[in-house]
Design a protein around this motif. Sequence first.
Motif, short mmCIF file in Angstrom:
data_model
loop_
_atom_site.label_atom_id
_atom_site.label_comp_id
_atom_site.label_asym_id
_atom_site.label_seq_id
_atom_site.Cartn_x
_atom_site.Cartn_y
_atom_site.Cartn_z
N GLU A 81 -2.80 -7.08 -6.36
CA GLU A 81 -1.38 -6.77 -6.27
C GLU A 81 -1.20 -6.23 -7.57
O GLU A 81 -0.21 -5.13 -7.85
CB GLU A 81 -0.48 -7.76 -5.91
CG GLU A 81 -0.62 -7.98 -4.59
CD GLU A 81 0.75 -9.09 -3.99
OE1 GLU A 81 1.55 -9.28 -4.68
OE2 GLU A 81 0.70 -9.22 -2.84
N TRP A 83 -3.04 -5.07 -9.91
CA TRP A 83 -3.58 -3.52 -9.99
C TRP A 83 -2.90 -2.57 -9.38
O TRP A 83 -2.50 -1.32 -9.80
CB TRP A 83 -4.88 -3.63 -9.54
CG TRP A 83 -5.82 -2.35 -9.92
CD1 TRP A 83 -6.62 -2.14 -10.85
CD2 TRP A 83 -6.19 -1.43 -8.94
NE1 TRP A 83 -7.32 -1.07 -10.80
CE2 TRP A 83 -7.06 -0.60 -9.63
CE3 TRP A 83 -5.73 -1.00 -7.52
CZ2 TRP A 83 -7.43 0.74 -8.95
CZ3 TRP A 83 -6.22 0.26 -6.91
CH2 TRP A 83 -6.78 0.78 -7.75
N LEU A 84 -2.60 -2.67 -8.15
CA LEU A 84 -1.64 -1.92 -7.38
C LEU A 84 -0.23 -1.63 -7.94
O LEU A 84 0.33 -0.39 -7.87
CB LEU A 84 -1.38 -2.30 -6.00
CG LEU A 84 -2.80 -2.31 -5.07
CD1 LEU A 84 -2.73 -3.27 -3.79
CD2 LEU A 84 -3.36 -0.83 -4.79
N ALA A 88 1.93 1.68 -9.08
CA ALA A 88 2.97 1.97 -7.98
C ALA A 88 3.89 3.10 -8.56
O ALA A 88 4.51 3.99 -7.97
CB ALA A 88 3.72 0.67 -7.60
N ARG A 91 2.46 6.34 -7.45
CA ARG A 91 1.79 5.81 -6.10
C ARG A 91 1.36 7.53 -5.64
O ARG A 91 0.22 7.66 -5.50
CB ARG A 91 2.54 5.18 -5.28
CG ARG A 91 1.58 4.68 -4.06
CD ARG A 91 2.42 4.39 -3.04
NE ARG A 91 3.50 5.10 -2.43
CZ ARG A 91 3.37 6.07 -1.83
NH1 ARG A 91 2.11 6.38 -1.29
NH2 ARG A 91 4.33 6.99 -1.30
N THR A 151 -7.45 -1.50 1.79
CA THR A 151 -6.02 -1.68 1.37
C THR A 151 -5.61 -0.61 0.18
O THR A 151 -4.54 -0.19 0.62
CB THR A 151 -6.18 -2.94 0.39
OG1 THR A 151 -6.58 -4.14 1.13
CG2 THR A 151 -4.63 -3.12 -0.21
N LEU A 152 -6.58 -0.06 -0.43
CA LEU A 152 -6.18 1.10 -1.39
C LEU A 152 -5.91 2.36 -0.46
O LEU A 152 -5.05 3.10 -0.66
CB LEU A 152 -7.52 1.49 -2.29
CG LEU A 152 -7.39 2.74 -3.13
CD1 LEU A 152 -6.03 2.51 -3.89
CD2 LEU A 152 -8.47 3.07 -3.65
N TRP A 155 -2.43 1.80 0.89
CA TRP A 155 -1.55 1.69 -0.20
C TRP A 155 -1.21 3.27 -0.28
O TRP A 155 -0.16 3.61 -0.97
CB TRP A 155 -2.22 1.17 -1.41
CG TRP A 155 -1.19 0.92 -2.57
CD1 TRP A 155 -0.21 0.32 -2.87
CD2 TRP A 155 -1.27 1.97 -4.08
NE1 TRP A 155 0.45 0.31 -4.11
CE2 TRP A 155 -0.53 1.70 -4.65
CE3 TRP A 155 -1.87 3.04 -4.03
CZ2 TRP A 155 -0.22 2.38 -5.78
CZ3 TRP A 155 -1.75 3.65 -5.01
CH2 TRP A 155 -0.83 3.47 -6.01
N CYS A 156 -1.98 4.03 -0.50
CA CYS A 156 -1.87 5.65 -0.83
C CYS A 156 -0.98 5.97 0.32
O CYS A 156 -0.12 7.10 -0.16
CB CYS A 156 -3.11 6.29 -0.68
SG CYS A 156 -4.19 6.00 -2.01
N GLN A 163 5.71 -1.23 -1.69
CA GLN A 163 4.50 -1.33 -1.00
C GLN A 163 4.09 -2.47 -0.12
O GLN A 163 2.96 -3.13 -0.10
CB GLN A 163 3.11 -0.71 -1.53
CG GLN A 163 3.00 0.78 -1.97
CD GLN A 163 4.22 0.98 -3.11
OE1 GLN A 163 4.29 0.39 -4.14
NE2 GLN A 163 5.00 1.98 -2.89
N SER A 166 1.32 -2.66 2.60
CA SER A 166 -0.08 -2.76 2.05
C SER A 166 -0.51 -4.45 1.67
O SER A 166 -1.56 -4.69 1.62
CB SER A 166 -0.28 -1.97 0.91
OG SER A 166 -0.07 -0.41 1.39
N LYS A 167 0.47 -4.88 1.00
CA LYS A 167 0.29 -6.12 0.34
C LYS A 167 0.20 -7.29 1.51
O LYS A 167 -0.69 -8.20 1.49
CB LYS A 167 1.50 -6.65 -0.50
CG LYS A 167 1.47 -5.79 -1.92
CD LYS A 167 2.53 -6.16 -2.78
CE LYS A 167 2.58 -5.20 -3.92
NZ LYS A 167 3.81 -5.45 -4.96
#
Length: 193
Positions: A81, A83-84, A88, A91, A151-152, A155-156, A163, A166-167
């Motif tokens: 998280e 990292w994302l 963000a 994004r 997940t990536l 997330w995209c 997001q 995604s989490k």
Amino acid sequence: MRARIIEAALDIAEHWGWYDIRLHHVAERLNLPIAAIRAEFRDGDAIADAWIAQADDVMLAEPAAGFAELPVEERLQISLEAWLDALAPRRRVTAEMFLAKLWPVHVHHNLKLITWTSRTVQWWREAALLDGKGQQRSVEEIGMTLIFLSTLGRWCRDRSEGQQRSKAYLRRSLRRADCFMACTARVRFRMAG
């Protein structure tokens, strides 16, 4: 200088999209000769790599007190998280960067993406303080790679606040993986006994 170039490239990409960014536009925005951009980055993909690498730094930052005592599943969640969340603010542009790396005619980028994915998963393992060895480590890495990529991908495309979808997907995936690893360990124990 590198930070200024990355920021200018991201700003331009917010308006034109990552596919349409040209490094001479970045140079113009910063009132620099194009050679100054070349001195810092070999191409636009290197700028994308540098932007994404900043998320690695955030993920690998000193963890909060008590992090090491948390369950593995939670450490993995917190690390990815972070990292994302670092990516963000940009994004949409970041998603375009990943898609550009998948472009079929850019085979050199495709191959680098495989190496990059492996390296990022390794850093994720380190950030989460995983110590698996041998066969267990191999299974963890395969599972983590699948979780990371799925997940990536979500997330995209995720337009939910922060997001959160995604989490939540990441949380469910890690829970399933944790159950799988526990079942695998029980089977190995029974077979050894």
